[in-house]
Design a protein around this motif. Structure first.
Motif, mmCIF file in Angstrom:
data_model
loop_
_atom_site.group_PDB
_atom_site.id
_atom_site.type_symbol
_atom_site.label_atom_id
_atom_site.label_comp_id
_atom_site.label_asym_id
_atom_site.label_seq_id
_atom_site.Cartn_x
_atom_site.Cartn_y
_atom_site.Cartn_z
ATOM 1 N N LEU A 61 0.809 -1.221 0.000
ATOM 2 C CA LEU A 61 0.000 0.000 0.000
ATOM 3 C C LEU A 61 0.840 1.268 0.000
ATOM 4 N N LEU A 78 -5.573 7.911 5.117
ATOM 5 C CA LEU A 78 -6.586 7.211 5.917
ATOM 6 C C LEU A 78 -7.597 6.494 5.030
ATOM 7 N N ASN A 103 -3.574 -5.618 -3.442
ATOM 8 C CA ASN A 103 -3.763 -5.489 -1.993
ATOM 9 C C ASN A 103 -4.262 -6.795 -1.395
ATOM 10 N N ASN A 161 -1.461 -9.233 -1.175
ATOM 11 C CA ASN A 161 -0.573 -8.957 -0.046
ATOM 12 C C ASN A 161 -1.206 -9.359 1.277
ATOM 13 N N MET A 200 -6.292 3.520 3.077
ATOM 14 C CA MET A 200 -5.997 2.353 3.912
ATOM 15 C C MET A 200 -7.260 1.696 4.435
ATOM 16 N N LEU A 201 -8.265 2.518 4.705
ATOM 17 C CA LEU A 201 -9.454 2.028 5.403
ATOM 18 C C LEU A 201 -10.066 0.750 4.814
ATOM 19 N N ILE A 208 -3.246 13.485 5.012
ATOM 20 C CA ILE A 208 -3.732 12.595 6.073
ATOM 21 C C ILE A 208 -4.992 11.865 5.621
ATOM 22 N N SER A 251 -6.006 22.931 3.165
ATOM 23 C CA SER A 251 -5.006 22.343 4.054
ATOM 24 C C SER A 251 -4.336 21.162 3.361
ATOM 25 N N MET A 273 -6.945 22.107 16.129
ATOM 26 C CA MET A 273 -7.343 21.037 17.032
ATOM 27 C C MET A 273 -7.683 19.772 16.266
ATOM 28 N N LYS A 274 -8.481 19.971 15.213
ATOM 29 C CA LYS A 274 -8.909 18.761 14.514
ATOM 30 C C LYS A 274 -7.727 18.048 13.902
ATOM 31 N N LYS A 275 -6.678 18.822 13.633
ATOM 32 C CA LYS A 275 -5.460 18.222 13.104
ATOM 33 C C LYS A 275 -4.891 17.247 14.125
ATOM 34 N N MET A 281 -3.124 -1.528 13.227
ATOM 35 C CA MET A 281 -2.785 -2.364 12.098
ATOM 36 C C MET A 281 -1.527 -3.178 12.368
ATOM 37 N N SER A 304 -10.745 20.754 23.632
ATOM 38 C CA SER A 304 -9.456 20.772 22.966
ATOM 39 C C SER A 304 -8.301 20.563 23.944
ATOM 40 N N ILE A 305 -7.403 19.660 23.582
ATOM 41 C CA ILE A 305 -6.240 19.414 24.450
ATOM 42 C C ILE A 305 -5.337 20.641 24.445
ATOM 43 N N ARG A 306 -5.194 21.207 23.245
ATOM 44 C CA ARG A 306 -4.275 22.343 23.106
ATOM 45 C C ARG A 306 -4.731 23.494 24.008
ATOM 46 N N MET A 321 -4.797 4.184 14.217
ATOM 47 C CA MET A 321 -5.084 3.232 13.155
ATOM 48 C C MET A 321 -3.816 2.471 12.768
ATOM 49 N N PRO A 359 0.701 3.263 -3.422
ATOM 50 C CA PRO A 359 -0.598 3.890 -3.634
ATOM 51 C C PRO A 359 -0.873 5.048 -2.668
ATOM 52 N N THR A 415 -4.881 8.749 13.098
ATOM 53 C CA THR A 415 -3.956 8.061 12.194
ATOM 54 C C THR A 415 -3.044 7.151 12.975
ATOM 55 N N ILE A 469 -6.443 15.723 16.444
ATOM 56 C CA ILE A 469 -7.265 14.518 16.524
ATOM 57 C C ILE A 469 -7.012 13.622 15.315
ATOM 58 N N GLU A 498 -5.484 -2.822 -8.737
ATOM 59 C CA GLU A 498 -4.817 -2.320 -7.544
ATOM 60 C C GLU A 498 -5.326 -3.035 -6.295
ATOM 61 N N ARG A 556 -15.365 19.854 19.813
ATOM 62 C CA ARG A 556 -13.921 19.663 19.824
ATOM 63 C C ARG A 556 -13.219 20.861 20.428
ATOM 64 N N TYR A 594 -1.970 8.754 -4.049
ATOM 65 C CA TYR A 594 -3.205 9.491 -3.776
ATOM 66 C C TYR A 594 -2.930 10.765 -2.986
ATOM 67 N N PHE A 610 -17.648 14.206 12.039
ATOM 68 C CA PHE A 610 -16.739 14.526 13.133
ATOM 69 C C PHE A 610 -15.865 15.716 12.763
ATOM 70 N N ASN A 611 -15.410 15.724 11.524
ATOM 71 C CA ASN A 611 -14.504 16.793 11.116
ATOM 72 C C ASN A 611 -15.230 18.104 10.829
ATOM 73 N N TRP A 612 -16.409 18.015 10.253
ATOM 74 C CA TRP A 612 -16.987 19.242 9.690
ATOM 75 C C TRP A 612 -18.353 19.663 10.198
#
Lengths: 360, 387
Positions: A46, A303, B87, B90, A306-307, A299, A293, B1-3, B17, A346-348, B13, A49, B10, B5, B83, A342, A53, A332-334
């Motif tokens: 993977l 994600l 996978n 593998n 791979m999912l 990211i 971004s 912040m969302k970054k 894995m 926020s942790i920050r 995950m 790929p 990631t 998270i 593709e 969030r 992407y 969750f994101n938007w």
């Protein structure tokens, strides 16, 4: 005034460095895991790929996030990059050219051809706005895919032969070799895409887009996005900057295509890999990661690629779960409420608050 | 912040894995993997292969396994995409696969063959029919090749005088379909057939065939050759019926499956001829037993894909036994590369009396191509009848 400028500049640069750092860190971690043999074959397969992407998502993000134009044809640019580079590689295969040099040239060829197509498509298309542009780019992607499906190119002692009918009408000499065989595409392209090259190309793409976005041209592009009339009134050449952004975006997608072509031994233009589904998939990467971004694009591309593979354990339910997870991640994101939640947790912020308390 | 998270997600995950891929202790069984589309447009093939092979594995295991070792069998989805197929391959390698029974469809197979070649993994494909598939010496086919099908179809039509004026409707975006079409046209000239119209469609335009049918009808075609899959064929048959166009429809093994298709009036398929290596109504013992067990277990009449897969597993068994007779014992501990070397040599020596082999059984050339004759069948009263 100057001080705030400096601070702002620094913040932007810092942000960029974090992105570069993230890519490099991921690279180092993967290399360590490869060396210690703790990476599964699936993950090893993977790796390329994922870089492909990520690169295409970076390219599309430039178009959607900064140029503010919705393109549904980026899989088409990928396709152009993939086919032109694979074509180049196949032609040069028996000339004894050094392999690394050949691949470097293939990357350049694929990128440039995709850029050329981006430029040509951009001329008429960027006169349109919003939905219309999306529809025309969608059509472009489909046209490219269909042309690739009927194109027959062969090479023999007399040079190249082209046909859009069938292989027999090429009238090739005995020693002729099929290069693009219609729907069968190009087979036997050597494997040259590696994770290292992929990561290098991600870094190069990031370098290009960051520099563009921070430059005078980048500011002009964003000004056009934010208010076209205002931008025009201060003398910004709208067509020029839009074309610039769109061409670079297409070129980066083409680079991704080159990696794609040199990763599998079979290259065909199918709806699954170069159709509008793929274009939309790339758009999903960009939207999920956040328009504008680049880090987010990488990211989310990683994600979401791979999912479905990670979910293989769920056998037949995996595509269902994949869709559910995708919806959950988008919310969750938007979703405004989720963003609010969030921010509250926020942790920050907590760290910051803790610090201010200490100061008090 | 969302970054933050996102990064955390990631990391989580990636970690989960990694946790999942620790090297497991190998159990005492031979690991055979399968790959094919069990979701998406061609799912019926993948599912048939998955089930057909499962049936063979169960039988072999119940009878004591291959030279005393049980078979562990696992099937992965590839969505008919190269593709995804890599996978899946593998994933199976991580699972500990020693022999690959796959992949089902041609295009993903071309992608996977390259990887098995590099890994020296022994591969038997039940139904990937392109000649590109068997370029490597580690791959063997159970089905006959596309060129073979195209040529045989034209010969059959010519020799049995089914028609003189032939129309073709094919999928130019599909390797399988355009591969057959190309050879059919070549051979048709030798057989004195006149191709009155050759109309293509693509993966994007496969919902309406009235234009292609109209052209065939106007050109006076007596026979329409359909080297395509059964989904599109079902639409063609329905539309031809609606416009009162009633030529002979002749097809290849892709047509197989039409009788079990949902929401299709199977009476429209009456009189359709196809080349297939397997007919579920054949009255030999092996076929009868296979069909009844399959029906009992999966509630369907098996198609030739299921039969090919069933034969593929028995082929692997025969090859392992042949290798043992030649002095290379294959055990669950044998590395896949060593297995491949031993089985490659064994393949050309064996003769499998499978479901799809006819009277002479299945034999292989060193190239990986199988030596068997396609059978022509005609659909009558909802079943295949040999011609």
């Amino acid at each position: 005034m100057r001080k705030t400028d400096m601070k702002k500049m620094k913040k932007v640069t810092k942000d960029h460095l974090v992105t570069y750092g993230m890519v490099l860190a991921a690279y180092v971690i993967v290399q360590i895991m490869l060396a210690s043999g703790s990476l599964s074959s699936l993950m090893q397969g993977l790796l390329v790929p994922l870089t492909i992407y990520s690169i295409v998502a970076i390219g599309l993000n430039l178009c959607v996030g900064y140029l503010g134009e919705l393109s549904l044809g980026h899989a088409g640019f990928m396709c152009v990059g993939a086919f032109s580079s694979a074509f180049f590689t196949k032609c040069m295969e028996h000339t004894g050219m050094h392999e690394a040099l050949r691949f470097l040239l293939a990357i350049i060829v694929g990128t440039l051809v995709a850029a050329l197509f981006g430029f040509l498509i951009g001329i008429p298309v960027l006169r349109l706005r919003g939905d219309y542009l999306a529809i025309v780019t969608l059509a472009f992607g489909e046209i490219i895919k269909n042309i690739m499906n009927v194109l027959y190119v062969g090479k023999d002692g007399n040079g190249f032969h082209f046909s859009i009918k069938d292989a027999a009408s090429l009238n090739m000499a005995e020693d002729g070799e099929m290069i693009i065989n219609g729907a069968k595409g190009i087979t036997g392209t050597p494997h040259q895409s590696t994770f290292t090259i992929g990561v290098l190309l991600i870094l190069v793409s990031l370098f290009v887009v960051f520099h563009l976005v921070d430059s005078r041209s980048g500011r002009a592009i964003m000004a056009i996005r934010d208010n076209r009339i205002a931008a025009e009134s201060v003398g910004i050449n709208i067509t020029k900057f839009k074309l610039l952004g769109f061409t670079i975006s297409a070129a980066i997608a083409g680079t991704g295509g080159v990696l794609y072509a040199h990763n599998l031994s079979t290259l065909t233009a199918l709806p699954a890999n170069f159709g509008y589904n793929m274009s939309i998939m790339i758009l999903v990467f960009v939207v999920l990661g956040g328009m504008g971004s680049f880090r987010g694009s990488i990211i989310s591309a990683v994600l979401l690629t791979m999912l479905p593979e990670v979910l293989r354990g769920l056998s037949d339910y995996r595509m269902l779960i994949y869709a559910v997870v995708l919806i959950a991640m988008m919310l969750f994101n938007w979703a405004p409420k989720a963003i609010e939640w969030r921010e509250r947790h926020s942790i920050r912020d907590k760290i910051k608050n803790g610090r201010t308390k200490e100061v008090r | 912040m969302k970054k933050v998270i996102s990064v955390l997600l990631t990391a989580a995950m990636a970690f989960s894995m990694l946790a999942g891929c620790g090297s497991e202790e190998k159990k005492d069984a031979l690991y055979i993997g399968g790959i094919g589309p069990t979701t998406g447009g061609t799912a019926i093939y993948g599912t048939a292969v998955k089930n057909g092979a499962q049936l063979a594995v169960d039988e072999i295991n119940a009878a004591g396994g291959i030279s005393g070792y049980q078979i562990e069998y696992k099937f992965e989805d590839d969505q008919n995409d190269a593709e995804k197929a890599v996978n899946a391959y593998n994933t199976l390698k991580d699972w500990g696969m020693q022999i690959l029974m796959g992949t089902v469809t041609t295009l993903p197979c071309v992608g996977v063959v390259d990887k098995t070649g590099a890994d020296n993994m022994f591969q038997v494909t039940p139904s990937a029919s392109s000649t590109d598939v068997i370029k490597g010496d580690n791959v063997f086919q159970i089905c006959f090749t596309d060129p073979n099908q195209g040529t045989k179809s034209a010969q059959y039509i010519g020799e049995n005088n089914l028609a003189k004026k032939v129309a073709i409707i094919y999928d130019s975006s599909d390797v399988y379909s355009s591969g057959i079409e190309e050879k059919f046209v070549e051979e048709a000239a030798d057989q004195g057939l006149e191709i009155v119209s050759a109309e293509a469609f693509t993966a994007d335009s496969k919902t309406d065939f009235s234009t292609q049918l109209k052209k065939a009808q106007d050109a006076g075609a007596e026979l329409v050759f359909l080297p395509i899959y059964y989904q599109e064929s079902s639409i063609i048959l329905t539309q031809a019926d609606a416009m009162g166009f009633d030529p002979i429809f002749f097809s290849c093994d892709g047509m197989d499956g039409i009788l079990t298709m949902e929401n299709f009036d199977t009476s429209l398929a009456e009189g359709v001829m196809l080349l297939t290596p397997f007919a579920a109504d054949a009255d030999d013992e092996a076929t009868k037993k296979f069909v009844s067990t399959y029906k009992e277990k999966y509630g369907d009449t098996p198609n030739q894909f299921a039969a090919d897969a069933y034969d593929a597993v028995y082929t692997i068994k025969a090859a392992i036994e042949q290798a043992a007779a030649d002095g290379t014992e294959i055990t669950p501990k044998t590395a896949s590369s060593d297995i491949c070397d031993a089985l490659k040599a064994a393949m050309t020596k064996i003769n499998v009396n499978g479901l799809t082999g006819g009277e002479d059984g299945l034999k292989w050339a060193e190239t990986g191509e199988v030596n068997k004759e396609p059978k022509a069948v005609k659909i009558e009263n909802g079943v295949y009848v040999g011609m």
